[in-house]
Design a protein around this motif. Structure first.
Motif, PDB file in Angstrom:
ATOM      1  N   ILE A   9       0.944  -1.196   0.027  1.00  0.00           N
ATOM      2  CA  ILE A   9       0.057  -0.094  -0.051  1.00  0.00           C
ATOM      3  C   ILE A   9       0.855   1.194   0.052  1.00  0.00           C
ATOM      4  O   ILE A   9       1.820   1.355   0.838  1.00  0.00           O
ATOM      5  N   GLY A  10       0.914   2.042  -1.003  1.00  0.00           N
ATOM      6  CA  GLY A  10       1.753   3.040  -1.247  1.00  0.00           C
ATOM      7  C   GLY A  10       2.821   2.665  -2.123  1.00  0.00           C
ATOM      8  O   GLY A  10       3.982   3.145  -1.833  1.00  0.00           O
ATOM      9  N   GLY A  11       2.487   1.762  -2.913  1.00  0.00           N
ATOM     10  CA  GLY A  11       3.827   1.177  -3.724  1.00  0.00           C
ATOM     11  C   GLY A  11       4.325   1.812  -4.863  1.00  0.00           C
ATOM     12  O   GLY A  11       5.033   1.233  -5.511  1.00  0.00           O
ATOM     13  N   THR A  12       3.800   2.969  -5.227  1.00  0.00           N
ATOM     14  CA  THR A  12       4.198   3.937  -6.079  1.00  0.00           C
ATOM     15  C   THR A  12       4.592   5.171  -5.495  1.00  0.00           C
ATOM     16  O   THR A  12       5.081   6.070  -6.267  1.00  0.00           O
ATOM     17  N   GLY A  13       4.573   5.217  -4.079  1.00  0.00           N
ATOM     18  CA  GLY A  13       5.355   6.342  -3.564  1.00  0.00           C
ATOM     19  C   GLY A  13       6.704   6.155  -3.915  1.00  0.00           C
ATOM     20  O   GLY A  13       7.377   5.021  -4.003  1.00  0.00           O
ATOM     21  N   TRP A  14       7.569   7.377  -3.169  1.00  0.00           N
ATOM     22  CA  TRP A  14       9.264   7.214  -3.239  1.00  0.00           C
ATOM     23  C   TRP A  14       9.811   5.888  -2.538  1.00  0.00           C
ATOM     24  O   TRP A  14      10.503   5.380  -2.932  1.00  0.00           O
ATOM     25  N   LEU A  15       9.187   5.489  -1.305  1.00  0.00           N
ATOM     26  CA  LEU A  15       9.363   4.588  -0.354  1.00  0.00           C
ATOM     27  C   LEU A  15       9.153   3.309  -0.796  1.00  0.00           C
ATOM     28  O   LEU A  15       9.773   2.376  -1.389  1.00  0.00           O
ATOM     29  N   GLY A  16       7.727   3.084  -0.938  1.00  0.00           N
ATOM     30  CA  GLY A  16       7.258   1.922  -1.373  1.00  0.00           C
ATOM     31  C   GLY A  16       7.677   1.584  -2.948  1.00  0.00           C
ATOM     32  O   GLY A  16       8.044   0.389  -3.034  1.00  0.00           O
ATOM     33  N   GLN A  48       6.784  -4.144 -15.472  1.00  0.00           N
ATOM     34  CA  GLN A  48       7.802  -5.019 -15.226  1.00  0.00           C
ATOM     35  C   GLN A  48       7.177  -6.352 -14.309  1.00  0.00           C
ATOM     36  O   GLN A  48       8.031  -7.161 -13.893  1.00  0.00           O
ATOM     37  N   GLY A  49       5.811  -6.501 -14.619  1.00  0.00           N
ATOM     38  CA  GLY A  49       5.083  -7.701 -14.054  1.00  0.00           C
ATOM     39  C   GLY A  49       4.355  -7.383 -12.634  1.00  0.00           C
ATOM     40  O   GLY A  49       3.709  -8.372 -12.443  1.00  0.00           O
ATOM     41  N   ALA A  50       4.405  -6.490 -12.213  1.00  0.00           N
ATOM     42  CA  ALA A  50       3.741  -6.224 -10.850  1.00  0.00           C
ATOM     43  C   ALA A  50       2.207  -5.866 -11.250  1.00  0.00           C
ATOM     44  O   ALA A  50       1.982  -5.457 -12.450  1.00  0.00           O
ATOM     45  N   SER A  51       1.315  -6.471 -10.313  1.00  0.00           N
ATOM     46  CA  SER A  51      -0.193  -6.081 -10.607  1.00  0.00           C
ATOM     47  C   SER A  51      -0.399  -5.039  -9.892  1.00  0.00           C
ATOM     48  O   SER A  51      -0.175  -4.501  -8.751  1.00  0.00           O
ATOM     49  N   LEU A  52      -1.456  -4.329 -10.339  1.00  0.00           N
ATOM     50  CA  LEU A  52      -1.710  -2.880 -10.006  1.00  0.00           C
ATOM     51  C   LEU A  52      -3.247  -2.924  -9.473  1.00  0.00           C
ATOM     52  O   LEU A  52      -4.008  -3.181 -10.336  1.00  0.00           O
ATOM     53  N   VAL A  53      -3.797  -2.418  -8.244  1.00  0.00           N
ATOM     54  CA  VAL A  53      -5.082  -2.158  -7.805  1.00  0.00           C
ATOM     55  C   VAL A  53      -5.269  -0.828  -7.503  1.00  0.00           C
ATOM     56  O   VAL A  53      -4.449  -0.008  -6.945  1.00  0.00           O
ATOM     57  N   THR A  54      -6.575  -0.457  -7.386  1.00  0.00           N
ATOM     58  CA  THR A  54      -6.856   0.885  -6.898  1.00  0.00           C
ATOM     59  C   THR A  54      -7.296   0.904  -5.795  1.00  0.00           C
ATOM     60  O   THR A  54      -7.645   1.812  -5.159  1.00  0.00           O
ATOM     61  N   ASP A  55      -7.950  -0.284  -4.986  1.00  0.00           N
ATOM     62  CA  ASP A  55      -8.404  -0.425  -3.879  1.00  0.00           C
ATOM     63  C   ASP A  55      -7.575  -1.017  -2.738  1.00  0.00           C
ATOM     64  O   ASP A  55      -7.046  -2.402  -3.355  1.00  0.00           O
ATOM     65  N   ASN A  56      -7.489  -0.303  -1.607  1.00  0.00           N
ATOM     66  CA  ASN A  56      -6.350  -1.103  -0.666  1.00  0.00           C
ATOM     67  C   ASN A  56      -6.872  -2.515  -0.130  1.00  0.00           C
ATOM     68  O   ASN A  56      -6.122  -3.310   0.101  1.00  0.00           O
ATOM     69  N   GLN A  57      -8.177  -2.409   0.085  1.00  0.00           N
ATOM     70  CA  GLN A  57      -8.724  -3.831   0.717  1.00  0.00           C
ATOM     71  C   GLN A  57      -8.787  -4.970  -0.484  1.00  0.00           C
ATOM     72  O   GLN A  57      -8.514  -6.052   0.027  1.00  0.00           O
ATOM     73  N   ASP A  58      -8.919  -4.395  -1.649  1.00  0.00           N
ATOM     74  CA  ASP A  58      -8.524  -5.484  -2.537  1.00  0.00           C
ATOM     75  C   ASP A  58      -7.192  -5.987  -2.672  1.00  0.00           C
ATOM     76  O   ASP A  58      -6.838  -7.185  -2.534  1.00  0.00           O
ATOM     77  N   LEU A  59      -6.238  -5.132  -2.371  1.00  0.00           N
ATOM     78  CA  LEU A  59      -4.932  -5.443  -2.384  1.00  0.00           C
ATOM     79  C   LEU A  59      -4.563  -6.315  -0.972  1.00  0.00           C
ATOM     80  O   LEU A  59      -3.903  -7.432  -1.051  1.00  0.00           O
ATOM     81  N   VAL A  60      -5.299  -6.026  -0.024  1.00  0.00           N
ATOM     82  CA  VAL A  60      -5.079  -6.805   1.063  1.00  0.00           C
ATOM     83  C   VAL A  60      -5.688  -8.266   1.378  1.00  0.00           C
ATOM     84  O   VAL A  60      -4.909  -9.228   1.479  1.00  0.00           O
ATOM     85  N   ASP A  61      -6.835  -8.373   0.449  1.00  0.00           N
ATOM     86  CA  ASP A  61      -7.211  -9.502   0.387  1.00  0.00           C
ATOM     87  C   ASP A  61      -6.638 -10.458  -0.386  1.00  0.00           C
ATOM     88  O   ASP A  61      -6.628 -11.696  -0.529  1.00  0.00           O
ATOM     89  N   ARG A  62      -5.727 -10.155  -1.624  1.00  0.00           N
ATOM     90  CA  ARG A  62      -4.929 -10.980  -2.321  1.00  0.00           C
ATOM     91  C   ARG A  62      -3.607 -11.115  -1.996  1.00  0.00           C
ATOM     92  O   ARG A  62      -2.928 -11.655  -2.619  1.00  0.00           O
ATOM     93  N   SER A  63      -3.299 -10.397  -0.725  1.00  0.00           N
ATOM     94  CA  SER A  63      -2.058 -10.604  -0.252  1.00  0.00           C
ATOM     95  C   SER A  63      -1.884 -11.241   0.948  1.00  0.00           C
ATOM     96  O   SER A  63      -2.530 -11.372   1.884  1.00  0.00           O
ATOM     97  N   LEU A  78      -6.999   4.791   6.635  1.00  0.00           N
ATOM     98  CA  LEU A  78      -6.624   3.738   5.784  1.00  0.00           C
ATOM     99  C   LEU A  78      -7.872   2.700   5.696  1.00  0.00           C
ATOM    100  O   LEU A  78      -8.027   2.292   4.607  1.00  0.00           O
ATOM    101  N   ASN A  79      -8.472   2.289   6.694  1.00  0.00           N
ATOM    102  CA  ASN A  79      -9.508   1.610   7.003  1.00  0.00           C
ATOM    103  C   ASN A  79      -9.525   0.191   5.995  1.00  0.00           C
ATOM    104  O   ASN A  79     -10.342  -0.102   5.081  1.00  0.00           O
ATOM    105  N   ILE A  99      -1.347  -0.776  15.151  1.00  0.00           N
ATOM    106  CA  ILE A  99      -1.601  -1.030  13.769  1.00  0.00           C
ATOM    107  C   ILE A  99      -2.493  -2.496  13.834  1.00  0.00           C
ATOM    108  O   ILE A  99      -3.321  -2.642  13.099  1.00  0.00           O
ATOM    109  N   ALA A 100      -2.201  -3.117  15.047  1.00  0.00           N
ATOM    110  CA  ALA A 100      -2.910  -4.408  14.936  1.00  0.00           C
ATOM    111  C   ALA A 100      -4.499  -4.136  15.461  1.00  0.00           C
ATOM    112  O   ALA A 100      -5.094  -4.791  14.879  1.00  0.00           O
TER     113      ALA A 100
END
Length: 261
Positions: A9-16, A48-63, A78-79, A99-100
């Motif tokens: 989440i935030g994988g296109t920012g400078w750090l992520g 480069q092969g990464a999958s891109l999603v627009t919804d953070n919960q979708d990312l969580v569900d798939r990871s 963030l929710n 966080i937990a």
């Protein structure tokens, strides 16, 4: 290669983004196992092969493992529901418990990389809270070794302190370089020469420390009783180390209390 699905989440920012790029370049996980979120739905990492999603919960569900690489003040909005997942936080000042509680993650890893991830030279300390399996710890260590060096610490408070030390990245060297250049200019040295001299000390000459013990180098230079010894003595008498200690404690205090969720 580790066969886990990793979401950032935030994988296109400078750090992520720097971490995502390094993970792909070094083949840590199969390219199809890296998922990043981006509101626009478009980013070069997809090529480069990464999958891109627009919804953070979708990312969580798939990871299986989720990295949160957003600014600390963005965390409360963030929710996401990460029940049963391992969450790796790159946020300063947000406790593992916070966080937990908000994400319902089964385990939380707090890590503190710095800006040197861009050149794969960050030192990243990390701390585990909850039941983190040995295989996940291996993933965490190898993940941060993609962007430099890393080490697990046994107390969460160490992460807060190290946020003010290693987490500052080039901040302290930049301050030293600026001070050296400014003082040289006050002494009448032309600005371009002052900048070159200061940069050589901080960026170039300091590379000698990669293969030498710092205290032994200081002791040898002081024993020589020359120009450098006089400069070092003046800094010592000016309580240089105590000032560094106060700076680190001030930064750690903010990490411990100033950014709590």
């Amino acid at each position: 290669m580790i066969n886990e699905t990793l979401g950032i989440i935030g994988g296109t920012g400078w750090l992520g983004g720097a971490i995502a790029k390094a993970v792909l370049a070094k083949g840590l996980v199969p390219s199809g196992n890296l998922i990043i979120s981006n509101r626009s739905g478009n980013h070069p990492l997809v090529q480069q092969g990464a999958s891109l999603v627009t919804d953070n919960q979708d990312l969580v569900d798939r990871s299986a493992v989720v990295i949160i690489a957003v600014r600390p003040e963005q965390f409360t909005s963030l929710n996401i529901n990460a029940t049963g997942k391992t969450v790796i936080s790159l946020m300063a000042g947000i406790t593992a418990q916070a966080i937990a509680t908000q994400t319902l993650a089964a385990a939380v890893v707090r890590a503190m990389p710095n800006a040197a991830v861009e050149i794969e030279q960050s030192f990243t300390p990390w701390y585990c809270s909850g039941g983190v399996e040995a295989t996940t710890k291996i993933l965490v260590q190898r993940l941060f070794e993609c962007v430099g060096t890393a080490a697990e610490v046994q107390e969460e408070d160490f992460i807060d302190y190290l946020s003010a030390l290693s987490g500052t990245g080039p901040a302290f060297p930049a301050l030293l370089m600026t001070a050296l250049a400014n003082q040289a200019m006050l002494a009448g040295i032309p600005g371009d020469i002052a900048q070159l001299a200061a940069k050589n000390v901080v960026v170039n000459s300091s590379q000698l420390l990669a293969s030498r013990d710092a205290q032994q180098m200081i002791d040898a230079l002081v024993a020589y009783r020359g120009v450098t010894a006089a400069a070092l003595q003046a800094m010592t008498q000016g309580h240089f180390e105590e000032q560094i200690g106060r700076a680190l404690q001030a930064g750690a205090a903010v990490a411990r209390t100033g950014l709590q969720a």
